[in-house]
Design a protein around this motif. Structure first.
Motif, mmCIF file in Angstrom:
data_model
loop_
_atom_site.group_PDB
_atom_site.id
_atom_site.type_symbol
_atom_site.label_atom_id
_atom_site.label_comp_id
_atom_site.label_asym_id
_atom_site.label_seq_id
_atom_site.Cartn_x
_atom_site.Cartn_y
_atom_site.Cartn_z
ATOM 1 N N ILE A 87 37.227 28.762 32.531
ATOM 2 C CA ILE A 87 36.436 29.610 32.021
ATOM 3 C C ILE A 87 36.276 30.819 33.277
ATOM 4 O O ILE A 87 36.323 30.409 34.447
ATOM 5 N N SER A 88 36.474 31.935 32.510
ATOM 6 C CA SER A 88 36.420 33.213 33.792
ATOM 7 C C SER A 88 35.439 34.446 33.318
ATOM 8 O O SER A 88 35.575 34.597 32.042
ATOM 9 N N TYR A 89 34.499 34.845 34.149
ATOM 10 C CA TYR A 89 33.490 35.668 33.897
ATOM 11 C C TYR A 89 34.304 37.262 34.369
ATOM 12 O O TYR A 89 34.487 37.278 35.839
ATOM 13 N N LYS A 90 34.266 38.325 33.802
ATOM 14 C CA LYS A 90 34.780 39.450 34.324
ATOM 15 C C LYS A 90 33.725 40.403 34.440
ATOM 16 O O LYS A 90 32.789 40.333 33.964
ATOM 17 N N ASP A 91 34.072 41.461 35.272
ATOM 18 C CA ASP A 91 33.052 42.425 35.583
ATOM 19 C C ASP A 91 32.585 43.446 34.387
ATOM 20 O O ASP A 91 31.448 43.838 34.470
ATOM 21 N N ASP A 92 33.519 43.295 33.494
ATOM 22 C CA ASP A 92 33.337 44.309 32.320
ATOM 23 C C ASP A 92 32.385 43.304 31.160
ATOM 24 O O ASP A 92 31.990 44.017 30.117
#
Ligand SMILES: Cc1cc2nc3c(=O)[nH]c(=O)nc-3n(C[C@H](O)[C@H](O)[C@H](O)COP(=O)(O)OP(=O)(O)OC[C@H]3O[C@@H](n4cnc5c(N)ncnc54)[C@H](O)[C@@H]3O)c2cc1C
Length: 299
Positions: A87-92
């Motif tokens: 799981i990874s959260y991106k800035d956009d």
């Protein structure tokens, strides 16, 4: 030639002649010839490449919307949880999440990252893969509203990147290409602005506790709501709450839930479902459609 399952070279867990009762929230069903819990996506690919494409494979997450037949399953049941946990959260505001991640983890993690849209998932006791397969939803929200792209795996172990418009999605139904399963999805969420009041996960969970038989063995809503109608209301109006077949009972708390009171078999549940369908049909002229999936009938 049939693959000898015991010779497969995988890093995840392969188990044989396994009782499936602990793999589904109803706690019913027979034994599976083999259960495979991949360590990660590479391991899953390697397994599918080695396992002869003619042999059956069933796919599961946390088994919270599944009925496993008492006769059991021959072939391999692939369980995406607890592997496939990326799981990874991106800035956009986009989130990349693998199929084995629990919906509640995604819901809470998104809020922690000041992202909104998936709060409804907090009380859904399944995986992201299951939510994608079912277009799971609650409190007016649904999974596919927020999906931007998908990563699928084919029966021969190839990964395919897909766009949302390649799927036919409707209420609790998603049509995928035959023999393709969800490995991961990218969700696009919106930011919770500083002065905006965020949806409270705690309040959503409290609403569920109030109306659903939480703590008892069940599978959530058994039937889909027919267009413009509520299955629970129809079943209740037919006076069916509390009806039992063997160890399966229509929940006195929520008429669209069937609970396993302790000794239910899959056959008890199937018979109770058939009684509900025929009674509602007689009274309303409407044939209720199961929301729950029977493993073996549908991929
Ligand atoms: C107490 C309770 C409350 C619930 N509340 C809700 C609710 O509010 N809203 C709602 O929509 N549902 C609800 N459900 C039902 C269920 O939690 C959801 O449908 C959930 O999305 C199923 O996820 P799972 O991982 O458990 O899937 P499973 O039950 O393991 O599988 C369900 C289906 O998805 C398929 N599948 C699973 N993973 C994949 C994959 N990676 N690729 C392709 N196919 C796959 C399976 O083959 C099967 O057909 C509830 C269930 C319970 C027990």
């Amino acid at each position: 030639m049939l693959t000898d399952l015991k010779t497969l070279d995988v890093r995840g867990k392969l188990s044989f002649d396994e009782s499936m009762t602990s793999y589904n929230t109803w706690g019913v069903g027979g034994r599976a010839q083999c259960v495979f819990r991949p360590a990660d996506v590479d391991d899953l690919q390697s397994f599918l490449k080695q396992y002869n494409a003619e042999q059956p494979v069933y796919w599961m997450g946390l088994g919270s919307n599944i009925l496993i037949p008492d006769e059991g399953l021959s072939g391999v049941v692939v369980i995406s949880h607890p592997g496939l946990q990326g799981i990874s959260y991106k800035d956009d505001g986009s989130v990349y999440v693998e199929a084995g991640v629990a919906c509640s983890k995604l819901a809470r993690g998104s809020v922690k990252h000041d992202l909104q849209g998936l709060e409804f998932m907090a009380g859904i006791p399944g995986t992201v893969g299951g939510a994608l397969a079912m277009n799971a939803g609650a409190f007016g929200g649904s999974t596919w509203e927020h999906v931007r792209s998908l990563k699928m795996i084919t029966r021969s172990g190839e990964l395919e990147q897909r766009q949302v418009d390649e799927f036919k999605v409707s209420y609790r139904t998603v049509e995928t290409a035959a023999d393709e399963w969800f490995v991961a999805a990218e969700f696009k969420l919106s930011r919770i602005e500083v002065n905006e009041e965020a949806v409270s996960i705690r309040e959503l969970l409290a609403k569920r506790n109030h109306s659903q038989p939480i703590g008892e063995k069940n599978c959530g809503s058994v039937f889909k709501n027919p267009p413009g109608l509520f299955a629970a209301e129809m079943i209740q109006q037919c006076g069916l709450k509390g009806l039992k077949v063997g160890g399966a009972e229509i929940s006195p708390k929520h008429a669209n839930f069937i609970i396993n009171t302790g000794s239910a078999s899959a056959t008890d549940i199937t018979e109770l479902m058939a009684k509900i369908i025929s009674t509602v049909k007689k009274q309303y002229g409407v044939e209720l459609q199961p929301e729950v999936r029977t493993l073996g009938d549908v991929k």
